[in-house]
Design an enzyme around this catalytic site. Sequence first.
Site, PDB file in Angstrom:
ATOM      1  CG  HIS A   1      -8.349  11.336   2.344  1.00  0.00           C
ATOM      2  ND1 HIS A   1      -8.378  10.555   1.217  1.00  0.00           N
ATOM      3  CD2 HIS A   1      -7.820  10.568   3.322  1.00  0.00           C
ATOM      4  CE1 HIS A   1      -7.912   9.351   1.504  1.00  0.00           C
ATOM      5  NE2 HIS A   1      -7.560   9.343   2.775  1.00  0.00           N
TER       6      HIS A   1
ATOM      7  CG  HIS B   1      -2.030   0.954   1.184  1.00  0.00           C
ATOM      8  ND1 HIS B   1      -3.280   0.630   1.659  1.00  0.00           N
ATOM      9  CD2 HIS B   1      -2.127   2.231   0.738  1.00  0.00           C
ATOM     10  CE1 HIS B   1      -4.090   1.673   1.508  1.00  0.00           C
ATOM     11  NE2 HIS B   1      -3.396   2.659   0.947  1.00  0.00           N
TER      12      HIS B   1
ATOM     13  CG  HIS C   1      -7.438   2.056   4.375  1.00  0.00           C
ATOM     14  ND1 HIS C   1      -6.410   2.318   5.263  1.00  0.00           N
ATOM     15  CD2 HIS C   1      -7.186   2.826   3.290  1.00  0.00           C
ATOM     16  CE1 HIS C   1      -5.589   3.200   4.733  1.00  0.00           C
ATOM     17  NE2 HIS C   1      -6.023   3.512   3.530  1.00  0.00           N
TER      18      HIS C   1
ATOM     19  CG  HIS D   1     -10.085   3.876   0.063  1.00  0.00           C
ATOM     20  ND1 HIS D   1      -9.055   4.378   0.819  1.00  0.00           N
ATOM     21  CD2 HIS D   1     -11.180   4.575   0.454  1.00  0.00           C
ATOM     22  CE1 HIS D   1      -9.502   5.334   1.616  1.00  0.00           C
ATOM     23  NE2 HIS D   1     -10.800   5.469   1.404  1.00  0.00           N
TER      24      HIS D   1
ATOM     25  CG  ASP E   1      -2.327   4.871   3.673  1.00  0.00           C
ATOM     26  OD1 ASP E   1      -2.220   5.234   2.491  1.00  0.00           O
ATOM     27  OD2 ASP E   1      -3.291   5.178   4.387  1.00  0.00           O
TER      28      ASP E   1
ATOM     29  CG  HIS F   1      -9.055   6.221  -3.063  1.00  0.00           C
ATOM     30  ND1 HIS F   1      -9.776   7.256  -2.508  1.00  0.00           N
ATOM     31  CD2 HIS F   1      -8.064   5.931  -2.170  1.00  0.00           C
ATOM     32  CE1 HIS F   1      -9.250   7.588  -1.338  1.00  0.00           C
ATOM     33  NE2 HIS F   1      -8.208   6.792  -1.112  1.00  0.00           N
TER      34      HIS F   1
ATOM     35  CE  LYS G   1      -7.001   2.250  -3.154  1.00  0.00           C
ATOM     36  NZ  LYS G   1      -6.047   3.240  -2.664  1.00  0.00           N
TER      37      LYS G   1
ATOM     38  CG  HIS H   1      -0.372   6.974  -0.975  1.00  0.00           C
ATOM     39  ND1 HIS H   1      -1.488   7.635  -1.449  1.00  0.00           N
ATOM     40  CD2 HIS H   1      -0.838   6.059  -0.084  1.00  0.00           C
ATOM     41  CE1 HIS H   1      -2.575   7.151  -0.870  1.00  0.00           C
ATOM     42  NE2 HIS H   1      -2.205   6.189  -0.033  1.00  0.00           N
TER      43      HIS H   1
END
EC number: 3.5.1.5
Length: 577
Positions: free
Chosen positions: A327, A141, A279, A253, A367, A226, A224, A143
């Site tokens: 976010h 996971h 998650h 997600h 993450d 999301h 992915k 980024h």
Amino acid sequence: MTRLTREHYAKLYGPTTGDRIRLADTDLIIEITEDRCGGPGLAGEEAVFGGGKVLRESMGQSRLTRAGGAPDTVITGAIIIDHWGIIKADIGIRDGRIVGIGKAGNPDIMDGVDPALIVGPSTEIIAGNNRIVTAGGIDCHVHFICPQILPEALSGGITTMIGGGTGPAEGSKATTVTPGAWHLGRMLQALDGWPMNILMLGKGNTVNPDAMWEQLRGGAAGFKLHEDWGTTPAVIDACLRVADEADVQVALHSDTLNETGFVEGTLAAIGGRAIHAYHTEGAGGGHAPDIITVASHPNVMPSSTNPTRPHTVNTLDEHLDMLMVCHHLNAAVPEDLAFAESRIRPSTIAAEDLLHDIGAISMIGSDSQAMGRIGEVVMRTWQTAHVMKKRRGALPGDPSGPNGNDNNRVRRYVAKYTICPAITHGIDHEIGSVEVGKLADLVLWEPAFFGVRPHAVIKGGGIVWAAMGDANASIPTPQPVFPRPMFSAMHAVAAGLAVHFVSPTAIEDDLAARLALRRRLVPTRDVRNRGKADLPLNDAMPDIRVDPDTFTVRIDGEVWEEHPAAELPMAQRYFLF
């Protein structure tokens, strides 16, 4: 006949069958169940390097040439911790792959030497005696927000990254997505010279299959989904249809706000198809408050991330501000604040501890820079195992008491960042375990620093990162000792030691030539017919229920109470900050 005490033997050759070792400063104890390179029945035949020792010409070193089959490197006397067991063995490496796990030496004068581990003049030696070897970690996971995460990951024992991003763009900060063929190409080129395996996830948030196929041709090895891009039931179904045809994984997600449905609707859209649920605990996102219930389903391969590992007295306070930043939320907007607060539920974070310990949540990722810390995947995994032992005692099958061990628990937890993500994403034919035929992606640890700081990181057979002292000193060990890049981490070499995992479609479309990539491209394999039952020691599917009003979690009918840890191992004894 001269006999050695166990203590004396361990000082000379490392511990052997029946000896127990503490992992760092945790309460976790392992016991060696088999010694393939010495110990009872083989004592006196150990392959040891050094002045006056065994691995010398016409002694432990044979005349065998490399052309005749001698390995390039042998790690002597290593304590192997893997999902399949905890043993001691010599490990042979040739052409960047593991070729033998057994006994090394010279069969002309030594008994029981593995034919793949015959030491010759072309063989280098790494002393694994009194050290632990694990498979290179897989962060499932990631980024890709900045390139500085790569050295941090290597310093923590990670050799494979799964995720997405293009740099410090808002989409990448939030969503682990590398959208579109142009961005995928630039990222694969940028990472080509790093000693790190890479698997990129494209954007699956579309109902247009053509938009997904062009990303697969461009280098995505999965998708992915999301919520920040809109994870609706229609999108989930469309993405899984393409994934089924292309044989790639989908990381999910889901919809925290329950705007387009609840967890039951998402499961209906998935329709029993294989999926990697990010998650799973919900603190990082997903249907509030009961996304955690997906860990009960056989087609869902669940993971959680390290910011909530383990549940401590500081976890909740830390998370709200992190979430607002990650976010792109505005604290001045009440709805944004409510969105953030809906995720941070102490009851489900606490239940995450137990679900990891029983093998119901199967994987741990970072993450990175999006609430989690990329250099702490391994460390926080073992902190969780320690906390659960303190609270729950020995796992079934692990002997308790002063002479007990935690082998089953240790094997379960090491699988969470090695073999389980490898199986989930269809790359276990290349990496994920210490097994013959796989890439020699290995991490050596001093037992006192296990899970904290690697002694050395081996990538594709080359030492790429290691604890190294002052380069101007007369020997390698004077302080300050830091994790530092080694020769095999230099870009021209590293490209030959690592791989890009891509879809079979990208191989057919000749992606390597189109992007002028130096490293090998490896297609994912056998992804869509996998399920939770295929995840070693992490295949539990308990009944999980969450009260929608109180958020109380019941696991197989029992309420799991919140007892956040106030003190952890692998922390201030090792770090200044």
